[in-house]
Design a protein around this motif. Structure first.
Motif, mmCIF file in Angstrom:
data_model
loop_
_atom_site.group_PDB
_atom_site.id
_atom_site.type_symbol
_atom_site.label_atom_id
_atom_site.label_comp_id
_atom_site.label_asym_id
_atom_site.label_seq_id
_atom_site.Cartn_x
_atom_site.Cartn_y
_atom_site.Cartn_z
ATOM 1 N N ASP A 93 0.425 -0.996 -0.295
ATOM 2 C CA ASP A 93 0.290 0.112 -0.082
ATOM 3 C C ASP A 93 1.036 0.932 -0.580
ATOM 4 O OD1 ASP A 93 -1.614 2.212 0.786
ATOM 5 O OD2 ASP A 93 -3.036 1.011 2.075
ATOM 6 N N THR A 154 -7.198 4.963 -15.175
ATOM 7 C CA THR A 154 -6.060 4.620 -14.335
ATOM 8 C C THR A 154 -6.256 6.044 -13.378
ATOM 9 O OG1 THR A 154 -4.052 4.483 -14.716
ATOM 10 C CG2 THR A 154 -5.415 2.128 -15.076
ATOM 11 N N GLU A 155 -5.226 6.174 -11.945
ATOM 12 C CA GLU A 155 -4.859 6.521 -11.073
ATOM 13 C C GLU A 155 -3.241 6.746 -11.489
ATOM 14 O OE1 GLU A 155 -6.332 7.933 -7.328
ATOM 15 O OE2 GLU A 155 -8.764 7.502 -8.319
ATOM 16 N N LEU A 156 -2.909 5.791 -11.991
ATOM 17 C CA LEU A 156 -1.733 5.248 -11.726
ATOM 18 C C LEU A 156 -0.384 6.487 -11.902
ATOM 19 C CD1 LEU A 156 -0.993 1.981 -13.041
ATOM 20 C CD2 LEU A 156 -1.074 1.719 -10.776
ATOM 21 N N LEU A 162 -1.047 5.975 -3.846
ATOM 22 C CA LEU A 162 -2.699 5.329 -3.727
ATOM 23 C C LEU A 162 -2.784 4.386 -2.685
ATOM 24 C CD1 LEU A 162 -1.510 3.197 -7.223
ATOM 25 C CD2 LEU A 162 -3.320 4.993 -7.349
ATOM 26 N N SER A 163 -4.192 4.345 -2.890
ATOM 27 C CA SER A 163 -4.340 4.146 -1.399
ATOM 28 C C SER A 163 -5.073 2.573 -1.642
ATOM 29 C CB SER A 163 -5.639 4.692 -0.863
ATOM 30 O OG SER A 163 -6.370 4.104 -0.120
ATOM 31 N N GLY A 164 -3.738 1.677 -1.384
ATOM 32 C CA GLY A 164 -3.668 0.126 -1.868
ATOM 33 C C GLY A 164 -2.476 -0.092 -2.572
ATOM 34 N N SER A 165 -2.648 -1.284 -2.983
ATOM 35 C CA SER A 165 -1.782 -1.264 -3.913
ATOM 36 C C SER A 165 -1.437 -0.869 -5.357
ATOM 37 C CB SER A 165 -1.246 -2.939 -4.117
ATOM 38 O OG SER A 165 -2.443 -3.724 -4.161
ATOM 39 N N THR A 166 -0.623 -1.259 -6.602
ATOM 40 C CA THR A 166 -0.998 -0.841 -7.732
ATOM 41 C C THR A 166 -1.771 -2.299 -7.949
ATOM 42 O OG1 THR A 166 1.373 -2.281 -8.153
ATOM 43 C CG2 THR A 166 0.788 0.305 -8.087
ATOM 44 N N HIS A 169 -5.491 -1.689 -7.868
ATOM 45 C CA HIS A 169 -6.311 -0.772 -8.398
ATOM 46 C C HIS A 169 -6.182 -1.153 -9.806
ATOM 47 C CE1 HIS A 169 -6.672 3.685 -9.448
ATOM 48 N NE2 HIS A 169 -5.727 3.517 -10.321
ATOM 49 N N ARG A 173 -9.617 -1.181 -11.677
ATOM 50 C CA ARG A 173 -10.167 0.008 -12.642
ATOM 51 C C ARG A 173 -10.090 -0.815 -13.896
ATOM 52 N NH1 ARG A 173 -10.048 5.392 -11.928
ATOM 53 N NH2 ARG A 173 -10.235 5.599 -9.015
#
Length: 242
Positions: A93, A154-156, A162-166, A169, A173
């Protein structure tokens, strides 16, 4: 120069099936898909499938029951519960723990990452670089690369952790599923920027763990290059002799 030799196909298939046993896809007591189904699902030859199943039976993950087929036994009692680095990186995270997101942006893809992602050399891919610290001391530099086509929606690209892991996510998404990981370990001298972030003097090597996370078809979804100061690492493993 580090020379990397890819594991044989039957070993990679055995690792994939083992991963599915560990994540509950193939639950203990259930029947493994037939050889024909595995051939079709993974696009591998029957001898490769047979050899992978034999390896898993030998190591205690599977067993044959006459008249019923190949059954999942689960994790063998003698297998050590190791926290594999790839699983740890994919589950990290970004908004939690000690460390900082030091760079987010499109960069020319490194050669070994281009090969793993299946993109042309000198193509640009998105990189998220995370510096992990322990008691204020840098201990890991994680550079994660994503193909441009996977980033849309995505928000990458955000420079905010990021709130959480890639992995979580992307799965949420893009409606994709991470299936298995290949890890390649080598040693090299870091470039000046990486050495500065890790607080390393000139000439001190790093241990590089290239983590290639793929879907069930073998398509790489994320490649992470984890750099660890080699002078602070010790590798140890215990295993059975057959």
């Amino acid at each position: 120069m580090a020379y990397e030799v890819e594991a044989p196909k039957y070993v990679r298939l055995a690792q994939t099936i083992q991963g599915r046993i560990e994540d509950g896809t193939y639950a203990p007591g259930t029947r493994v898909p037939s050889e024909n189904q595995l051939v079709q699902a993974f696009g591998m030859s029957r001898p490769t499938v047979v050899r992978a199943l034999e390896l898993l039976k030998r190591d205690g993950w599977l067993e044959s029951r006459q008249g019923y087929g190949t059954i999942v036994r689960g994790r063998p009692a003698g297998v050590e519960q190791r926290d594999r680095r790839g699983r740890k990186v994919l589950a990290r995270d970004e908004s939690q723990g000690s460390g900082a997101l030091v760079k987010v942006g499109y960069v020319p893809v490194p050669a070994r990452v281009a090969s793993a992602l299946g993109v042309p050399k000198r193509a640009k891919v998105l990189m998220r670089r995370l510096l992990v610290e322990d008691d204020g001391e840098p201990v890991e530099l994680i550079s994660s690369y994503f193909p441009a086509g996977l980033v849309e929606g995505t928000e990458l690209e955000s420079a905010v952790p990021l709130s959480g892991s890639t992995r979580a996510h992307l799965e949420a998404r893009k409606k994709i599923r991470f299936d298995h990981v290949t890890e390649r370990v080598s040693v090299r001298i870091p470039d000046s920027g990486d050495a500065e972030l890790l607080g390393l003097p000139d000439g001190v090597p790093v241990l590089s763990v290239l983590i290639i996370a793929c879907d069930a078809s073998g398509q790489a979804l994320q490649v992470s290059d984890v750099l660890l100061p080699a002078d602070r690492q010790e590798l140890e493993d215990t295993y059975r002799l057959s």
